[in-house]
Scaffold this motif. Structure first.
Motif, mmCIF file in Angstrom:
data_model
loop_
_atom_site.group_PDB
_atom_site.id
_atom_site.type_symbol
_atom_site.label_atom_id
_atom_site.label_comp_id
_atom_site.label_asym_id
_atom_site.label_seq_id
_atom_site.Cartn_x
_atom_site.Cartn_y
_atom_site.Cartn_z
ATOM 1 N N VAL A 1 0.839 -1.200 0.000
ATOM 2 C CA VAL A 1 0.000 0.000 0.000
ATOM 3 C C VAL A 1 0.874 1.250 0.000
ATOM 4 O O VAL A 1 0.513 2.264 -0.592
ATOM 5 N N LEU A 2 2.038 1.171 0.637
ATOM 6 C CA LEU A 2 2.938 2.325 0.665
ATOM 7 C C LEU A 2 3.362 2.737 -0.741
ATOM 8 O O LEU A 2 3.484 3.926 -1.034
ATOM 9 N N THR A 3 3.562 1.777 -1.597
ATOM 10 C CA THR A 3 3.923 2.090 -2.981
ATOM 11 C C THR A 3 2.770 2.801 -3.672
ATOM 12 O O THR A 3 2.972 3.781 -4.398
ATOM 13 N N ALA A 4 1.555 2.331 -3.455
ATOM 14 C CA ALA A 4 0.380 2.982 -4.056
ATOM 15 C C ALA A 4 0.223 4.404 -3.531
ATOM 16 O O ALA A 4 -0.093 5.324 -4.299
ATOM 17 N N VAL B 1 1.069 11.772 -8.337
ATOM 18 C CA VAL B 1 0.016 12.206 -9.247
ATOM 19 C C VAL B 1 -0.580 13.530 -8.763
ATOM 20 O O VAL B 1 -0.780 14.466 -9.548
ATOM 21 N N VAL B 2 -0.846 13.623 -7.465
ATOM 22 C CA VAL B 2 -1.378 14.869 -6.906
ATOM 23 C C VAL B 2 -0.361 15.997 -7.087
ATOM 24 O O VAL B 2 -0.719 17.116 -7.463
ATOM 25 N N PHE B 3 0.897 15.700 -6.839
ATOM 26 C CA PHE B 3 1.967 16.684 -7.028
ATOM 27 C C PHE B 3 1.960 17.221 -8.458
ATOM 28 O O PHE B 3 2.007 18.429 -8.679
ATOM 29 N N ALA B 4 1.903 16.323 -9.429
ATOM 30 C CA ALA B 4 1.917 16.732 -10.836
ATOM 31 C C ALA B 4 0.673 17.539 -11.197
ATOM 32 O O ALA B 4 0.739 18.450 -12.028
ATOM 33 N N PRO C 1 3.743 22.261 -3.163
ATOM 34 C CA PRO C 1 3.642 20.830 -3.467
ATOM 35 C C PRO C 1 4.934 20.065 -3.182
ATOM 36 O O PRO C 1 4.891 18.947 -2.667
ATOM 37 N N SER C 2 6.078 20.673 -3.482
ATOM 38 C CA SER C 2 7.357 20.005 -3.210
ATOM 39 C C SER C 2 7.574 19.832 -1.718
ATOM 40 O O SER C 2 8.035 18.783 -1.252
ATOM 41 N N LEU C 3 7.235 20.858 -0.960
ATOM 42 C CA LEU C 3 7.366 20.796 0.495
ATOM 43 C C LEU C 3 6.479 19.702 1.066
ATOM 44 O O LEU C 3 6.928 18.872 1.871
ATOM 45 N N LEU C 4 5.226 19.660 0.636
ATOM 46 C CA LEU C 4 4.297 18.645 1.140
ATOM 47 C C LEU C 4 4.683 17.239 0.695
ATOM 48 O O LEU C 4 4.611 16.290 1.487
ATOM 49 N N LEU C 5 5.089 17.097 -0.555
ATOM 50 C CA LEU C 5 5.487 15.777 -1.048
ATOM 51 C C LEU C 5 6.682 15.251 -0.266
ATOM 52 O O LEU C 5 6.681 14.103 0.199
#
Length: 163
Positions: free
Chosen positions: A92-95, A102-105, A116-120
């Protein structure tokens, strides 16, 4: 092989999830092939350009062709491998990692790269990597600051930004 190496190998084998089997290899090949083909189509829509003046889709096209070819190879010969693992809770961690990318992009062009970079980076460090809160915050802020200095100030790459 020494006795210590044999016992370590046996101990490591006990910690692994059970093998998934040949159909899992084939399924992974199909999924990778579909992703590769979608990437090829997407990169063609961006435009390949020429070798002397590459377009924005050239490198994604090359990478996606490689992914597609490797997925075909996996579908043909990978079914004989025994290194696949059944899906488990750790799968699940990979998913989650893929979903965060995907959200970042999706939000990068809308609100810039900083948040987005900070949160990712924070999510990957804290929740996927199980780092401490302080370490996750410090590394995330440092990483985004380094990217900002390198890509925006030094290389002057026109990234989408907040300001």
């Amino acid at each position: 092989m020494s006795i210590d190496q044999e016992s370590l190998r046996a101990e490591w084998a006990e910690d692994r999830p059970p093998h998934a089997g040949p159909w899992s290899q084939f399924g992974a090949a199909v999924v990778a092939g579909v992703v590769g083909l979608c990437g090829v189509i997407g990169s063609l829509t961006l435009g390949l350009g020429r070798l002397t003046q590459p377009g924005p889709g050239l490198w994604p096209f090359v990478v996606c062709v490689v992914v597609t070819v490797l997925s075909i190879a996996l579908a043909l010969v990978g079914r004989h491998g025994t290194d696949t693992e059944k899906f488990s809770r750790s799968s699940v961690l990979t998913a989650v990692a893929v979903l965060t990318l995907v959200v970042f992009a999706a939000v990068l062009p809308l609100i810039g790269f900083e948040l987005p970079s900070l949160l990712l980076t924070f999510v990957w460090l804290r929740f996927l990597g199980k780092e401490s809160w302080v370490s996750s915050v410090a590394i995330s802020v440092g990483t985004v600051a380094a990217f900002y200095v390198l890509f925006v100030l030094i290389l002057q790459i026109p990234l989408p930004r907040l300001i």
